[in-house]
Motif scaffolding. Structure first.
Motif, PDB file in Angstrom:
ATOM      1  N   LEU A 190       0.849  -1.187   0.000  1.00  0.00           N
ATOM      2  CA  LEU A 190       0.000   0.000   0.000  1.00  0.00           C
ATOM      3  C   LEU A 190       0.887   1.242   0.000  1.00  0.00           C
ATOM      4  N   HIS A 191       0.569   2.222  -0.843  1.00  0.00           N
ATOM      5  CA  HIS A 191       1.433   3.376  -1.055  1.00  0.00           C
ATOM      6  C   HIS A 191       0.628   4.657  -0.905  1.00  0.00           C
ATOM      7  N   CYS A 192       1.079   5.552   0.003  1.00  0.00           N
ATOM      8  CA  CYS A 192       0.474   6.861   0.174  1.00  0.00           C
ATOM      9  C   CYS A 192       1.566   7.916   0.056  1.00  0.00           C
ATOM     10  N   ALA A 193       1.312   8.990  -0.738  1.00  0.00           N
ATOM     11  CA  ALA A 193       2.312  10.033  -0.997  1.00  0.00           C
ATOM     12  C   ALA A 193       1.860  11.345  -0.382  1.00  0.00           C
ATOM     13  N   PHE A 194       2.832  12.096   0.166  1.00  0.00           N
ATOM     14  CA  PHE A 194       2.604  13.428   0.725  1.00  0.00           C
ATOM     15  C   PHE A 194       3.607  14.385   0.095  1.00  0.00           C
ATOM     16  N   SER A 195       3.143  15.567  -0.260  1.00  0.00           N
ATOM     17  CA  SER A 195       3.997  16.566  -0.888  1.00  0.00           C
ATOM     18  C   SER A 195       4.205  17.728   0.081  1.00  0.00           C
ATOM     19  N   LEU A 196       5.479  18.001   0.418  1.00  0.00           N
ATOM     20  CA  LEU A 196       5.848  19.086   1.313  1.00  0.00           C
ATOM     21  C   LEU A 196       6.589  20.151   0.512  1.00  0.00           C
ATOM     22  N   GLU A 197       6.432  21.418   0.912  1.00  0.00           N
ATOM     23  CA  GLU A 197       7.068  22.524   0.194  1.00  0.00           C
ATOM     24  C   GLU A 197       7.880  23.367   1.176  1.00  0.00           C
ATOM     25  N   ARG A 198       9.104  23.714   0.762  1.00  0.00           N
ATOM     26  CA  ARG A 198       9.958  24.583   1.581  1.00  0.00           C
ATOM     27  C   ARG A 198       9.603  26.046   1.318  1.00  0.00           C
ATOM     28  N   TYR A 199       9.742  26.852   2.349  1.00  0.00           N
ATOM     29  CA  TYR A 199       9.568  28.289   2.157  1.00  0.00           C
ATOM     30  C   TYR A 199      10.801  28.905   1.500  1.00  0.00           C
ATOM     31  N   SER A 200      11.962  28.288   1.746  1.00  0.00           N
ATOM     32  CA  SER A 200      13.207  28.867   1.241  1.00  0.00           C
ATOM     33  C   SER A 200      14.132  27.744   0.773  1.00  0.00           C
ATOM     34  N   PRO A 201      14.883  28.005  -0.311  1.00  0.00           N
ATOM     35  CA  PRO A 201      15.846  26.981  -0.759  1.00  0.00           C
ATOM     36  C   PRO A 201      16.951  26.720   0.240  1.00  0.00           C
ATOM     37  N   THR A 202      17.132  27.625   1.205  1.00  0.00           N
ATOM     38  CA  THR A 202      18.194  27.413   2.205  1.00  0.00           C
ATOM     39  C   THR A 202      17.826  26.355   3.230  1.00  0.00           C
TER      40      THR A 202
END
Length: 923
Positions: A756-768
């Protein structure tokens, strides 16, 4: 018009025969299957209503009208005509028929609306051959041993029923739970009793005749056992060196029915020494005492030269003498002394005794007064001598035992201490300074535990000349994954986490999980790397001068087995072959599973795929059968089989508490957008092959394992699964609203063997931002929960890396000959020779099975030519990764036969390369 069979003129029947318009004939009686006994013809009958005519057709041809006997009657209720027809079938007719099937007959009835046909009745010639295909053989078994009598009845039609006789009396297994007659006509007595001795006969009977087999004589014998030793007798010599003896009898129990007499001595003797008697002797007389007022003087002597001992005689004579010290001139009470001499002699001894006691009391009193005066005179110095240890110095010896786990004084409480190691310290002990006391307690006593090197070796291993394999150090090395069935992970330390993740690079990414090797008479082992699936071919299973190329494969992607209802596939679909290969002894197939083993919650079946692609059940794991054997361990099932093919394990939950073990793993990688980071959470069967498939797919996608996987116990209670991401740093990362939690229906988790596979997408506020810290929570509603702490760098260059430290079994997919087995062949032969033969105390292969935790379906081993060899094959399959010979040695020593059978084994009988090879494999 109706044309009658056998009538050339085709006699016409009127259509006005009373019958119910619109009704087909209904058969009230149809012909039954019949057997022709000897030369007697059989009668087939048929009865129908309403019927104008009834005729028989045999083998597709009409029976002549003249051979029919017909009777007509009227049904009183309906007024319809009832017709009944009979025909005879002779033995000659059946013998003259040569067709692809048995001789058969069918009756056909006519009415105005048409015809009706009855069922086909087969007619066969009954017979029963005279000779049995296998007669039972006589046996001699120890009491409480297992008795198996084989019987194969003669060929016959119909098949013969088998009945067992004991001393010409029928045996009813329903009345005796100890007897089983249901297994292929064999008679099995699970625990032999004295009353089971007798003559056994196999009776086969059908409708033609009865046949008797040869009688088999069964003798249940009792081996003799020693009684307890008597007390030691007294020493037979009164003086000097002699002997004592004690005895025992062979009556506990006494040997019966030819049982072996007790081994050993019935009488034991030991030497003893008795002190010789010494007669007492007088010492010299003392000097005469001073003359007393009674004009007496005394002298004494004692019996001490030598004193009597060892039963010697005491001294003879007086120990005290008295005499007049004035030659009779002393006067007392105005009487001459010689007149009162006799009276003084009688009281002289009492006077001397009282005088001595008085003098002693006076001396003690004087001494006490003197000591008291002396202490008073010395009191001005202020010294009070109480403790004599101040005069003897401070040197003493102390013994310290290592403390138990959990003691707060341990520097490393997580370390397992060795409770058998003691240390001795000698020297001055000074505890005045608290700091010194603390240093002595922690540093001197407990720190050495971290350097203690414990060496454990059993007498069995010493006898084999192998003493290096059981040596362990206090510091444990981190393991690697996957490695066989060892899937009970502990908590990873930070320094070992990177090593664990790096070792996943060893997993093969090939799309075909298959291994092959050429096997011969010496046998060997096939392993599909990193899957827990293995195949063990015993020594001698393949004939000499023959060799076969065998293969072992795992079906990838979707399995062809589709479980029904709530049944689930508990492991991989495994194929071993080729199918046409036959072996003389059972081979062992190991298949991992994900069930939480409990017979109250699961009913687990072994299934095999037929040549037509259908699946059929071979056996239930808890079933008693002699065709194959299944041993269910916590993480794998070991199966003893005689034929190759495709096998799978299917579980049928019998309660809501049935649980599957799911491995939860989290992978991560950067997406095309450099600010996004993908978390992928997998829930898969807790089997090495399922994990290998996920890791292989992730490597193709560039994913990295972020945390050690954990085990979730998913129960069959119909509640769904929730996966959520928690504790995301609020000012560094963000996740889309309403996507932090995902719920998966129960049916999708329980019914599908696919990960079973569940994906979550996270985003950074800054490339640092290069570090990610969060939690992944996986739980079943109203069930078990697991939380994985994620702490990782999202940049490839900043990831921890360490070299590959350990080698898994992928380097050795095939092991051939002696190196494939943990037990050396010479030792194996001795074990089989010892335990296949009944022992004087019943210590045969059944006790060997019991000591190896094999308590069920022992009748399977009883049917093998060498039960001990099959038990050892099962041991080899269960211990392919640890090779724990010490546990086997301990089991043999508990049985009590290791010393006598293995004491003569020299080191030269065992090849050291076999064991060094095992050590290189981490066994």
């Amino acid at each position: 018009f109706l044309s009658l069979p056998g009538n050339e003129n085709s006699e016409a029947l009127p259509e006005s025969i009373p019958s119910a318009p619109g009704t087909l004939p209904h058969f009230m009686e149809e012909p039954d299957d019949a057997y022709i006994i000897k030369s007697n013809p059989i009668v087939l009958r048929c009865k129908a209503m309403p019927a104008m005519q009834i005729f028989f057709k045999c083998n597709g041809e009409w029976v002549h009208q003249n051979e029919h006997v017909s009777e007509e009657s009227m049904d009183e209720t309906t007024g319809l005509k009832v017709r009944e027809v009979f025909i005879n079938v002779t033995r000659q007719q059946v013998e003259d028929f040569h067709g692809p099937e048995d001789y058969w007959c069918q009756c056909v009835a006519w009415s105005h609306l048409g015809t009706s046909k009855s069922r086909k009745a087969s007619v066969r010639i009954a017979y029963l051959r005279k000779n049995f295909e296998q007669d039972p053989q006589g046996k001699e078994v120890p009491i409480e041993g297992m008795i198996v009598l084989h019987c194969r009845p003669p060929e016959g039609v119909p098949a013969a029923e088998v009945e067992w006789l004991k001393n010409e009396e029928p045996i009813d297994s329903n009345l005796d739970e100890n007897i089983d007659t249901r297994a292929d006509h064999n008679l099995i007595i699970r625990q032999a009793r004295l009353s089971d001795s007798g003559n056994y006969t196999c009776m086969a009977a059908n409708i033609v005749a009865k046949r008797r087999s040869m009688s088999a004589t069964v003798v249940v014998y009792v081996n003799g056992g020693w009684s307890s030793w008597t007390e030691w007798s007294s020493c037979n010599a009164r003086c000097g060196r002699g002997w004592q003896k004690r005895s025992r009898t062979c009556t506990n129990p006494a040997p019966l029915n030819g049982g072996a007499f007790c081994e050993g001595m019935s009488v034991q003797k030991i030497t003893c020494t008795s002190l010789c008697p010494v007669d007492g002797g007088w010492e010299e007389w003392s000097e005469w005492s001073v003359c007393s007022p009674e004009c007496q003087q005394l002298r004494v002597r004692e019996c001490v030269a030598p004193p009597p001992r060892g039963g010697g005689r005491p001294c003879e004579g007086l120990s005290r003498e008295a005499e007049n010290c004035t030659d009779g001139l002393c006067i007392q009470d105005k009487k001459p002394l010689h007149e009162i001499k006799s009276q003084n002699l009688e009281t002289a001894s009492d006077i001397a005794l009282y005088s001595g006691l008085g003098a002693a009391v006076l001396a003690v009193a004087v001494l006490v007064v003197g000591v008291t005066l002396y202490r008073r005179s010395q009191s001005e110095y202020g010294v009070d001598v109480i403790d004599s240890s101040a005069l003897t110095g401070g040197f003493q010896t102390f013994n310290f035992k290592t403390v138990r786990q959990g003691n707060s004084l341990l520097l490393n409480p997580s370390m397992q201490p060795d409770l058998t190691v003691s240390r001795t310290y000698s020297g001055p002990i000074c505890l005045q300074d608290p700091m010194d006391k603390e240093l002595m307690t922690e540093s001197s006593l407990f720190n050495p535990l971290s350097d203690i090197k414990v060496k454990v070796q059993s007498s069995f291993m010493v006898s084999l000349g192998v003493t290096e394999r059981a040596e362990y150090h206090g510091k444990a090395h981190s393991g690697t994954f996957p490695h066989g069935n060892n899937r009970a992970f502990g908590t990873l330390q930070a320094r070992n986490k990177a090593t664990y993740i790096q070792n996943l690079a060893s997993i093969s990414t090939t799309s075909e999980l298959k291994t092959t090797a050429i096997f011969g008479h010496l046998g060997g082992r096939l392993v599909v790397p990193n899957t827990g699936v293995s195949l063990l071919i015993p020594h001698g299973a393949i004939p000499e001068e023959s060799s076969w190329e065998l293969y072992l494969a795992i079906t990838q992607k979707e399995s062809s087995l589709q479980p029904e209802g709530t049944d689930v596939l508990l492991g991989p679909e495994v194929t071993c072959g080729p199918p046409e290969v036959s072996v003389s002894t059972p081979f062992a197939l190991t298949i991992p599973h994900c069930a939480e083993v409990n017979p109250e919650h699961w009913n687990i079946h072994l299934k095999k795929r037929t040549q037509q692609g259908k699946w059929e059940e071979v056996m239930s794991v808890e079933e008693e059968t002699t065709s194959c054997y299944c041993l269910l361990d916590p993480y794998a099932c070991h199966i003893l089989l005689n034929s190759f093919g495709t096998y799978a394990l299917v579980g049928e939950p019998v309660s809501d508490c049935a649980a599957r073990q799911l491995k939860v793993a989290v992978f991560g990688c950067l997406s095309c957008n450099s600010l996004d980071y993908n978390l992928r959470v997998y829930c898969m069967d807790n089997t090495p092959c399922a994990f290998q498939e996920v890791v292989s797919d992730e490597r193709l996608q560039g994913g990295q394992l972020l945390e050690e996987p954990k085990i979730l116990h998913f129960r069959g209670n119909t509640f769904s699964l929730q996966i959520s991401v928690l504790d995301i740093p609020p000012f560094l990362w963000r996740i889309k609203p309403f996507t932090a939690c995902q719920e998966v229906p129960f049916s999708r988790v329980w019914g599908s063997p696919r990960p079973l596979h569940c994906a979550f997408s996270l985003e950074r506020y800054s490339p640092t931002t290069t570090q990610l810290s969060c939690k992944v929570c996986v739980r079943q509603l109203k069930g078990h929960e697991q939380v994985l702490q994620i702490q990782t760098s999202i940049l490839e260059s900043e990831r921890d890396s360490s070299p590959f430290l350990a080698q898994d079994d992928s380097s050795f997919p095939a092991q051939l000959g002696p190196k494939a087995f943990k037990i050396p062949f010479s030792i194996r032969q001795r074990i089989c020779a010892t335990f296949d033969t009944p022992n004087a105390k019943g210590k045969d292969w059944q006790l060997l099975a019991q000591k190896n935790s094999i308590h069920r379906n022992l009748s399977y081993f009883a049917t093998q030519s060498s039960p001990s060899a099959v038990i050892l094959d099962l041991w080899e399959a269960r211990h392919q990764h640890d090779g724990d010979l010490d546990s086997l040695a301990c089991a043999l020593e508990e049985i009590g036969r290791t010393h006598s059978k293995f004491s003569d084994i020299t080191e030269t009988e065992i090849e050291e390369p076999d064991f060094s090879y095992s050590r290189q494999n981490g066994l």
